[in-house]
Design a protein around this motif. Structure first.
Motif, PDB file in Angstrom:
ATOM      1  N   PHE A 143      -2.947  24.161  43.757  1.00  0.00           N
ATOM      2  CA  PHE A 143      -3.878  24.243  44.736  1.00  0.00           C
ATOM      3  C   PHE A 143      -3.372  23.170  45.968  1.00  0.00           C
ATOM      4  CE2 PHE A 143      -6.720  26.029  41.971  1.00  0.00           C
ATOM      5  CZ  PHE A 143      -7.568  26.993  42.656  1.00  0.00           C
ATOM      6  N   ARG A 144      -2.268  22.491  45.819  1.00  0.00           N
ATOM      7  CA  ARG A 144      -1.835  21.403  46.652  1.00  0.00           C
ATOM      8  C   ARG A 144      -0.988  22.000  47.860  1.00  0.00           C
ATOM      9  NH1 ARG A 144       0.525  17.540  42.354  1.00  0.00           N
ATOM     10  NH2 ARG A 144      -1.478  17.064  41.460  1.00  0.00           N
ATOM     11  N   ASP A 145      -1.709  22.757  48.702  1.00  0.00           N
ATOM     12  CA  ASP A 145      -1.347  23.635  49.887  1.00  0.00           C
ATOM     13  C   ASP A 145      -0.635  22.651  50.882  1.00  0.00           C
ATOM     14  OD1 ASP A 145      -0.979  25.230  52.019  1.00  0.00           O
ATOM     15  OD2 ASP A 145      -3.148  26.155  51.703  1.00  0.00           O
ATOM     16  N   HIS A 146       0.660  22.220  50.794  1.00  0.00           N
ATOM     17  CA  HIS A 146       0.954  21.350  52.145  1.00  0.00           C
ATOM     18  C   HIS A 146       2.500  21.826  52.385  1.00  0.00           C
ATOM     19  CE1 HIS A 146       3.795  18.766  49.400  1.00  0.00           C
ATOM     20  NE2 HIS A 146       3.135  19.760  48.817  1.00  0.00           N
ATOM     21  N   SER A 147       2.731  21.198  53.575  1.00  0.00           N
ATOM     22  CA  SER A 147       4.263  21.489  53.832  1.00  0.00           C
ATOM     23  C   SER A 147       4.973  20.359  54.416  1.00  0.00           C
ATOM     24  CB  SER A 147       4.355  22.632  54.499  1.00  0.00           C
ATOM     25  OG  SER A 147       3.340  23.059  55.472  1.00  0.00           O
ATOM     26  N   VAL A 148       6.069  20.219  54.894  1.00  0.00           N
ATOM     27  CA  VAL A 148       6.638  19.267  55.774  1.00  0.00           C
ATOM     28  C   VAL A 148       7.071  19.796  56.894  1.00  0.00           C
ATOM     29  CG1 VAL A 148       8.379  17.437  55.909  1.00  0.00           C
ATOM     30  CG2 VAL A 148       7.176  17.862  53.841  1.00  0.00           C
ATOM     31  N   TYR A 149       6.457  19.370  57.958  1.00  0.00           N
ATOM     32  CA  TYR A 149       6.853  19.907  59.280  1.00  0.00           C
ATOM     33  C   TYR A 149       7.493  18.723  60.349  1.00  0.00           C
ATOM     34  CZ  TYR A 149       5.631  21.742  64.183  1.00  0.00           C
ATOM     35  OH  TYR A 149       5.905  22.318  65.462  1.00  0.00           O
ATOM     36  N   LYS A 150       8.560  19.065  60.681  1.00  0.00           N
ATOM     37  CA  LYS A 150       9.208  18.105  61.737  1.00  0.00           C
ATOM     38  C   LYS A 150       9.067  16.452  61.021  1.00  0.00           C
ATOM     39  CE  LYS A 150       8.694  20.929  65.926  1.00  0.00           C
ATOM     40  NZ  LYS A 150       8.515  21.163  66.878  1.00  0.00           N
ATOM     41  N   GLY A 151       9.525  16.699  59.712  1.00  0.00           N
ATOM     42  CA  GLY A 151       9.256  15.461  59.014  1.00  0.00           C
ATOM     43  C   GLY A 151       7.924  14.723  58.671  1.00  0.00           C
ATOM     44  N   HIS A 152       6.991  15.486  58.759  1.00  0.00           N
ATOM     45  CA  HIS A 152       5.651  15.005  58.599  1.00  0.00           C
ATOM     46  C   HIS A 152       4.807  15.733  57.541  1.00  0.00           C
ATOM     47  CE1 HIS A 152       4.816  11.786  61.627  1.00  0.00           C
ATOM     48  NE2 HIS A 152       6.119  12.120  61.848  1.00  0.00           N
ATOM     49  N   GLN A 153       4.172  15.260  56.713  1.00  0.00           N
ATOM     50  CA  GLN A 153       3.283  16.190  55.585  1.00  0.00           C
ATOM     51  C   GLN A 153       2.080  16.558  56.465  1.00  0.00           C
ATOM     52  OE1 GLN A 153       2.325  14.143  52.039  1.00  0.00           O
ATOM     53  NE2 GLN A 153       2.321  16.064  50.782  1.00  0.00           N
TER      54      GLN A 153
ATOM     55  N   ARG B 288      -7.567  18.232  59.191  1.00  0.00           N
ATOM     56  CA  ARG B 288      -7.781  18.061  60.643  1.00  0.00           C
ATOM     57  C   ARG B 288      -6.920  17.432  61.311  1.00  0.00           C
ATOM     58  NH1 ARG B 288     -12.851  18.350  59.127  1.00  0.00           N
ATOM     59  NH2 ARG B 288     -13.681  20.242  59.836  1.00  0.00           N
ATOM     60  N   ALA B 289      -6.388  16.362  61.023  1.00  0.00           N
ATOM     61  CA  ALA B 289      -5.414  15.533  61.761  1.00  0.00           C
ATOM     62  C   ALA B 289      -4.079  15.939  61.652  1.00  0.00           C
ATOM     63  CB  ALA B 289      -5.532  14.022  61.001  1.00  0.00           C
ATOM     64  N   THR B 290      -3.627  16.544  60.664  1.00  0.00           N
ATOM     65  CA  THR B 290      -2.357  17.223  60.481  1.00  0.00           C
ATOM     66  C   THR B 290      -2.063  18.400  61.253  1.00  0.00           C
ATOM     67  OG1 THR B 290      -2.495  18.038  58.277  1.00  0.00           O
ATOM     68  CG2 THR B 290      -1.747  15.501  58.325  1.00  0.00           C
ATOM     69  N   SER B 291      -2.979  19.046  61.137  1.00  0.00           N
ATOM     70  CA  SER B 291      -3.058  20.389  61.963  1.00  0.00           C
ATOM     71  C   SER B 291      -3.141  20.176  63.561  1.00  0.00           C
ATOM     72  CB  SER B 291      -4.304  21.376  61.739  1.00  0.00           C
ATOM     73  OG  SER B 291      -4.602  21.513  60.447  1.00  0.00           O
ATOM     74  N   ALA B 292      -3.669  19.098  64.070  1.00  0.00           N
ATOM     75  CA  ALA B 292      -3.633  18.755  65.269  1.00  0.00           C
ATOM     76  C   ALA B 292      -2.302  18.135  65.635  1.00  0.00           C
ATOM     77  CB  ALA B 292      -4.732  17.832  65.619  1.00  0.00           C
ATOM     78  N   TRP B 293      -1.607  17.569  64.825  1.00  0.00           N
ATOM     79  CA  TRP B 293      -0.297  16.995  64.987  1.00  0.00           C
ATOM     80  C   TRP B 293       0.642  18.114  65.316  1.00  0.00           C
ATOM     81  CZ3 TRP B 293       4.639  16.554  63.200  1.00  0.00           C
ATOM     82  CH2 TRP B 293       5.119  15.631  63.318  1.00  0.00           C
TER      83      TRP B 293
ATOM     84  N   GLU C 247      10.044  38.801  57.003  1.00  0.00           N
ATOM     85  CA  GLU C 247       9.479  37.967  56.306  1.00  0.00           C
ATOM     86  C   GLU C 247       9.712  36.572  56.925  1.00  0.00           C
ATOM     87  OE1 GLU C 247      10.620  37.561  52.180  1.00  0.00           O
ATOM     88  OE2 GLU C 247       9.944  35.240  52.351  1.00  0.00           O
ATOM     89  N   ILE C 248       8.752  35.841  57.099  1.00  0.00           N
ATOM     90  CA  ILE C 248       8.826  34.371  57.581  1.00  0.00           C
ATOM     91  C   ILE C 248       8.596  33.690  56.421  1.00  0.00           C
ATOM     92  CG2 ILE C 248       7.563  32.633  58.955  1.00  0.00           C
ATOM     93  CD1 ILE C 248       6.652  34.938  60.620  1.00  0.00           C
ATOM     94  N   VAL C 249       9.950  32.816  56.456  1.00  0.00           N
ATOM     95  CA  VAL C 249      10.106  31.914  55.024  1.00  0.00           C
ATOM     96  C   VAL C 249       8.911  30.791  54.829  1.00  0.00           C
ATOM     97  CG1 VAL C 249      11.572  30.407  53.761  1.00  0.00           C
ATOM     98  CG2 VAL C 249      12.418  32.536  54.848  1.00  0.00           C
ATOM     99  N   SER C 250       8.513  30.606  53.732  1.00  0.00           N
ATOM    100  CA  SER C 250       7.486  29.475  53.727  1.00  0.00           C
ATOM    101  C   SER C 250       8.134  28.285  53.984  1.00  0.00           C
ATOM    102  CB  SER C 250       7.185  29.750  52.207  1.00  0.00           C
ATOM    103  OG  SER C 250       6.488  28.401  51.845  1.00  0.00           O
ATOM    104  N   GLY C 251       7.321  27.413  54.886  1.00  0.00           N
ATOM    105  CA  GLY C 251       7.694  26.046  55.095  1.00  0.00           C
ATOM    106  C   GLY C 251       8.530  26.053  56.274  1.00  0.00           C
ATOM    107  N   THR C 252       8.759  27.020  57.227  1.00  0.00           N
ATOM    108  CA  THR C 252       9.521  27.164  58.371  1.00  0.00           C
ATOM    109  C   THR C 252       8.657  26.563  59.320  1.00  0.00           C
ATOM    110  OG1 THR C 252       8.933  29.387  58.738  1.00  0.00           O
ATOM    111  CG2 THR C 252      11.190  28.990  57.640  1.00  0.00           C
ATOM    112  N   GLU C 253       9.216  26.237  60.443  1.00  0.00           N
ATOM    113  CA  GLU C 253       8.230  25.612  61.546  1.00  0.00           C
ATOM    114  C   GLU C 253       7.402  26.820  61.990  1.00  0.00           C
ATOM    115  OE1 GLU C 253      10.389  24.047  65.019  1.00  0.00           O
ATOM    116  OE2 GLU C 253      10.974  22.211  63.542  1.00  0.00           O
TER     117      GLU C 253
END
Ligand SMILES: Nc1nc2c(c(CN[C@H]3C=C[C@H](O)[C@@H]3O)cn2[C@@H]2O[C@H](COP(=O)(O)O)[C@@H](O)[C@H]2O)c(=O)[nH]1
Length: 312
Positions: free
Chosen positions: A174-184, A11-16, A249-255
């Motif tokens: 199953f660790r579905d995560h990415s780094v966006y603008k420097g944040h996990q 929740r918190a990181t999606s809102a971010w 295609e939109i590359v995985s991990g892009t903004e």
């Protein structure tokens, strides 16, 4: 009630992400319109409305759902393949051979064997990854859960949040995560859908009983964002819209990719809050997800984003 940490992270990181997004905008007036239009009557979509899943009310169903959700991603590169083929193919394989998903067997599947199991005549999209993840599931189930996904579920103490945490700690796939603008950023799509599938299949009882099912968010895939856009809840920049319309295609991990998924999670959480405030109705994100997803898959002309990913 506070969400357990894994779900709080989602929740918190999606809102971010939503607060900093530039390719995708969450339109609060679009959310209001949807809530005003559907009001009290969100269509209740029955889990397994197509009868495509294995179910025997016991631990083998849990093993089936875990294997299913380990492979529940990226169908679109083969235009004839869909989630239904996977669910039904695994169901039929298990009906034919009840030991097909034993932990030892899972560790040894080859590409041709997996294709035979699913009765799929050509290589599956990301087939090597599918095999690697199957092996990982077999290996870690054997190492830590006596070979049984039902033991994994029992260890979660009837908490969906704890189950998501356990699954993501034990099974790296199953660790579905990415780094966006420097944040996990954590979205945990397949881990959450596993909890939701248990809840749906066992109708909130037995292996599907979770006191905190309300802590789960939607499952950020490639269908739900497209439905939210169609409903006017999400808006895309014209560059992003063109990319999607052109099937590029939109590359995985892009903004762009992270925004599409995270803004979807955030928008549905906002929708849920508004329903609670305006209608006094507590709706689960799982219920909203099932409704949105079923709208999407019933609308074959819907254009969705294309990302090669093992997460969704
Ligand atoms: N958000 C969300 N995404 C979901 C599902 C499900 C399956 N849930 C079933 C389980 C019990 C119920 O009966 C549901 O029907 C699959 N997907 C995702 O969709 C995409 C596949 O699309 P296509 O290529 O057209 O088959 C792919 O990313 C896949 O991971 C869901 O429920 N919610």
């Amino acid at each position: 009630m506070a969400s357990p940490p894994a779900m709080e992270e989602v929740r918190a990181t999606s809102a971010w992400v939503a607060s900093r997004a530039s390719h995708v905008v969450v339109d609060s007036s679009g959310i209001e319109r949807v809530v005003d239009t559907i009001g009290d009557s969100i269509p209740k979509v029955e889990w397994d409305y197509e009868g495509i899943h294995y179910f025997d009310n016991g631990p083998l169903t849990v093993q089936y759902l875990f294997v299913l959700d380990a492979l529940n991603f990226c169908f679109w590169p083969d235009k004839d393949l869909s989630y239904d083929h996977l669910a039904l193919g695994l169901k039929e394989a298990l009906e034919k051979d009840k030991s097909a998903f034993d932990a030892g067997r899972l560790q040894n599947y080859t590409g041709p064997q997996l294709r035979e199991l699913l009765k799929w005549p050509r290589p599956l999209p990301l087939e090597d990854e599918r095999l690697r993840l199957l092996h990982e599931v077999g290996h870690e189930l054997e190492r830590s859960f006596n070979g049984k996904a039902s033991n994994l579920v029992k260890s979660s103490g009837k908490s969906a949040g704890k189950l998501v945490a356990l699954v993501t700690r034990h099974f790296p796939g199953f660790r579905d995560h990415s780094v966006y603008k420097g944040h996990q950023v954590f979205l945990y799509k397949r881990a959450q859908i596993f909890a939701a599938d248990l809840w749906g299949a066992f109708k909130g009882q037995g292996y599907g009983e979770f006191h905190d099912i309300g802590s789960i968010t939607i499952f950020a895939d490639y269908i739900v964002p497209a439905v939210l856009r169609q409903l006017g809840v999400l808006q895309y920049s014209s560059a992003l819209m063109n990319t999607i319309e052109a099937d590029n295609e939109i590359v995985s991990g892009t903004e762009e990719e992270v925004e599409l998924r995270a803004c979807s999670v955030y928008a549905v959480e906002k929708m849920r809050e508004l329903m609670s405030r305006k209608l006094g109705k507590q709706v689960l994100s799982v219920e909203l997800d099932l409704w949105l997803w079923s709208c999407g898959v019933q609308s074959p002309s819907l254009r969705h984003h294309r990302t090669l990913s093992i997460y969704y």
